[in-house]
Design an enzyme around this catalytic site. Structure first.
Site, PDB file in Angstrom:
ATOM      1  N   ASP A 198      36.827  43.795  38.832  1.00  0.00           N
ATOM      2  CA  ASP A 198      36.179  42.924  39.907  1.00  0.00           C
ATOM      3  C   ASP A 198      37.692  42.099  40.245  1.00  0.00           C
ATOM      4  O   ASP A 198      38.099  42.289  40.089  1.00  0.00           O
ATOM      5  CB  ASP A 198      35.000  41.463  40.335  1.00  0.00           C
ATOM      6  CG  ASP A 198      35.032  42.040  41.997  1.00  0.00           C
ATOM      7  OD1 ASP A 198      35.052  42.505  42.463  1.00  0.00           O
ATOM      8  OD2 ASP A 198      34.815  40.066  42.141  1.00  0.00           O
ATOM      9  N   GLU A 216      39.331  47.959  40.132  1.00  0.00           N
ATOM     10  CA  GLU A 216      38.988  47.661  41.727  1.00  0.00           C
ATOM     11  C   GLU A 216      40.517  47.678  41.974  1.00  0.00           C
ATOM     12  O   GLU A 216      41.010  46.375  42.389  1.00  0.00           O
ATOM     13  CB  GLU A 216      37.610  46.730  41.698  1.00  0.00           C
ATOM     14  CG  GLU A 216      37.513  46.406  43.357  1.00  0.00           C
ATOM     15  CD  GLU A 216      37.221  45.473  43.697  1.00  0.00           C
ATOM     16  OE1 GLU A 216      36.159  45.904  45.111  1.00  0.00           O
ATOM     17  OE2 GLU A 216      36.890  44.279  43.662  1.00  0.00           O
ATOM     18  N   ASP A 250      30.722  48.590  49.159  1.00  0.00           N
ATOM     19  CA  ASP A 250      31.716  48.204  49.392  1.00  0.00           C
ATOM     20  C   ASP A 250      32.296  48.544  50.311  1.00  0.00           C
ATOM     21  O   ASP A 250      32.813  48.584  51.642  1.00  0.00           O
ATOM     22  CB  ASP A 250      33.133  47.334  49.012  1.00  0.00           C
ATOM     23  CG  ASP A 250      32.797  46.547  48.238  1.00  0.00           C
ATOM     24  OD1 ASP A 250      32.673  45.799  47.583  1.00  0.00           O
ATOM     25  OD2 ASP A 250      32.900  46.432  47.191  1.00  0.00           O
TER      26      ASP A 250
END
Length: 449
Positions: free
Chosen positions: A201, A230, A297
């Site tokens: 992340d 990410e 997201d």
């Protein structure tokens, strides 16, 4: 171990990923539900819990196999206070409301029995404000053994936190003890639960040398484990430093949204953009990146496409024909809609699911393409033609060239084919010299020897 000699896992370029937000996929065990669970299917809020768990994923592995999925990516599953769990409170415990450690062990075992893989979401930039180390540091101040595990500031809230969110205090990665602690978590789940990799992340917030330490730790345990980052921008620096195997290809996603969903770009612009992106990465990174139409997201692709399933089908056909590992965000294959977070995290509509759902059958067809056509796994990339809203994509390969012809416009077009004869994969019809495409249609062509 010398990182430069490591190659991305051999299984990734053949993988078909499926991303699951665990609380919203399926509730198989109401006994482990957190308090105040909302009725399944109600529109979510930022704080809604619906009771989805790992047992629910286990129950639906037959469904995922029938879809053609070969690997799962789960958003965070470790103990936390929120439904999204990016506020980790214990890096060494699966959240009991998801079924705990037992559920994960059972899930991994069954996935591996089926030849499927699992990667977990590692949140190593920050933790939750209820993490016991942070609570101790905030309560005791400098006398706390964990005080210098965090970065303290005069500006409110008094400490460094991700994106200004006080519930997400950032780790002090300059402290070797912090790195040791986080790396031990990275190693723990690989060794004791045999997971198949990590999605990291907020990589762009982490010190690059620490990301490389994570990479080395993972590869020392299992060279065939996947390290995915990410990355919202270009992933080139991470590949130059050999710190990641692949990135969540949000740059590709942006192009798919502009061309297919919003119809804001014409085909020449779309193809120029993708050629530039393709040439910005080393070849191995293109083939080992995670290509997505949606994620937790971003608004749902169908919603961005104003509910037009034709645009979703064309975008998915392209995604499964492009180099890299295609990924399905749970529910996209059955037309789940949703706007900005939290609306993009709706519950999977199991009660309304029809086995003959038109989108579902389309995604099953595309996953079959990927498994049957070696050119779609390892072939090169060429854009042979692009005009108005139509283009011709080639995947040259020694086993036989494959072409994807797309017409994303509302007028019939004719595309010029390379020399030779081509057979359309679904109909078996032969073509040479030219191919006419109706509006909002596509064709996958294989060169006839």
């Amino acid at each position: 171990m010398e990182v430069s000699g490591i190659q991305p896992p051999s299984w990734v370029r053949k993988a078909i990923f499926y991303q699951i937000f665990p609380d919203r996929f399926r509730n198989a065990d109401p006994k482990n539900d957190p308090p105040h669970v909302r009725p399944w299917g109600e529109l979510p809020t930022p704080t809604s819990f619906f009771g989805g768990d790992l047992w629910g994923i286990l129950e639906k592995l037959d469904y995922l196999e029938s879809l053609g999925v070969t690997a799962l990516y789960l958003t965070p599953i470790f103990r936390a206070s929120t439904t999204h769990r990016y506020d980790t409170e214990d890096y060494f415990q699966v959240d009991p409301v998801l079924g705990g450690d037992e559920a994960l062990k059972t899930l991994v075992s069954e996935l591996h029995r089926r030849g499927m893989r699992l990667i977990l979401d590692g949140v190593f930039n920050h933790c939750g404000s209820r993490h016991p180390f942070f609570e101790d540091a905030r309560e005791k101040g400098p006398p706390s053994p964990y005080f210098d595990w965090f970065v303290w500031e005069e500006e409110a809230p008094g400490y460094s936190c991700w994106a200004g969110d006080p519930t997400l205090p950032e780790w002090n990665h300059d402290n070797p003890k912090v790195r040791e602690y986080l790396l031990s978590a990275v190693k723990y789940w690989l060794v004791h639960f045999e997971i198949d990799g990590w999605r990291l992340d907020t990589v762009e917030y982490l010190p690059p040398d620490f990301v490389r330490e994570i990479y080395k730790t993972v590869k020392t345990v299992n060279p065939e484990a996947y390290v995915l980052g990410e990355v919202m921008g270009l992933g080139t620096p991470w590949f130059r430093h050999r710190a990641l195997d692949g990135v969540m290809n949000y740059r590709l996603w942006e192009a798919l949204v502009q061309f297919f969903a919003k119809e804001a770009w014409d085909a020449p612009r779309f193809c120029r953009y993708l050629w530039s992106l393709w040439r910005s990465y080393p070849s191995w990174a293109n083939f080992s990146s995670y290509n997505l139409l949606g994620s937790h997201d971003k608004p749902r692709f169908l919603t961005l496409a104003s509910g037009d399933t034709r645009r979703v089908v064309l975008a998915a056909a392209f995604l499964f024909s492009y180099p890299g590992a295609p990924a399905i965000y749970y529910g996209d294959e059955v037309g789940l809609e949703g706007g900005e977070d939290p609306d993009c995290r709706r519950c999977f509509p199991w009660e309304e699911l029809r086995p003959d759902h038109p989108l579902l059958s389309v995604f099953q067809r595309f996953t079959r393409w990927k498994k049957e056509e070696e050119a779609l796994v390892s072939g090169g990339l060429q854009f042979l033609q692009a005009f108005r809203r139509a283009f011709l994509l080639a995947r040259p390969h020694p086993s036989g060239e494959v072409l994807l012809a797309v017409n994303a416009g509302n007028e019939e077009v004719e595309l010029e084919l390379p020399s030779g004869r081509f057979r359309e994969k679904e109909s078996g019809e032969l073509f040479s010299r030219a191919l006419r495409l109706l509006p909002y249609s596509f064709a996958l062509l294989r060169k006839v020897p």
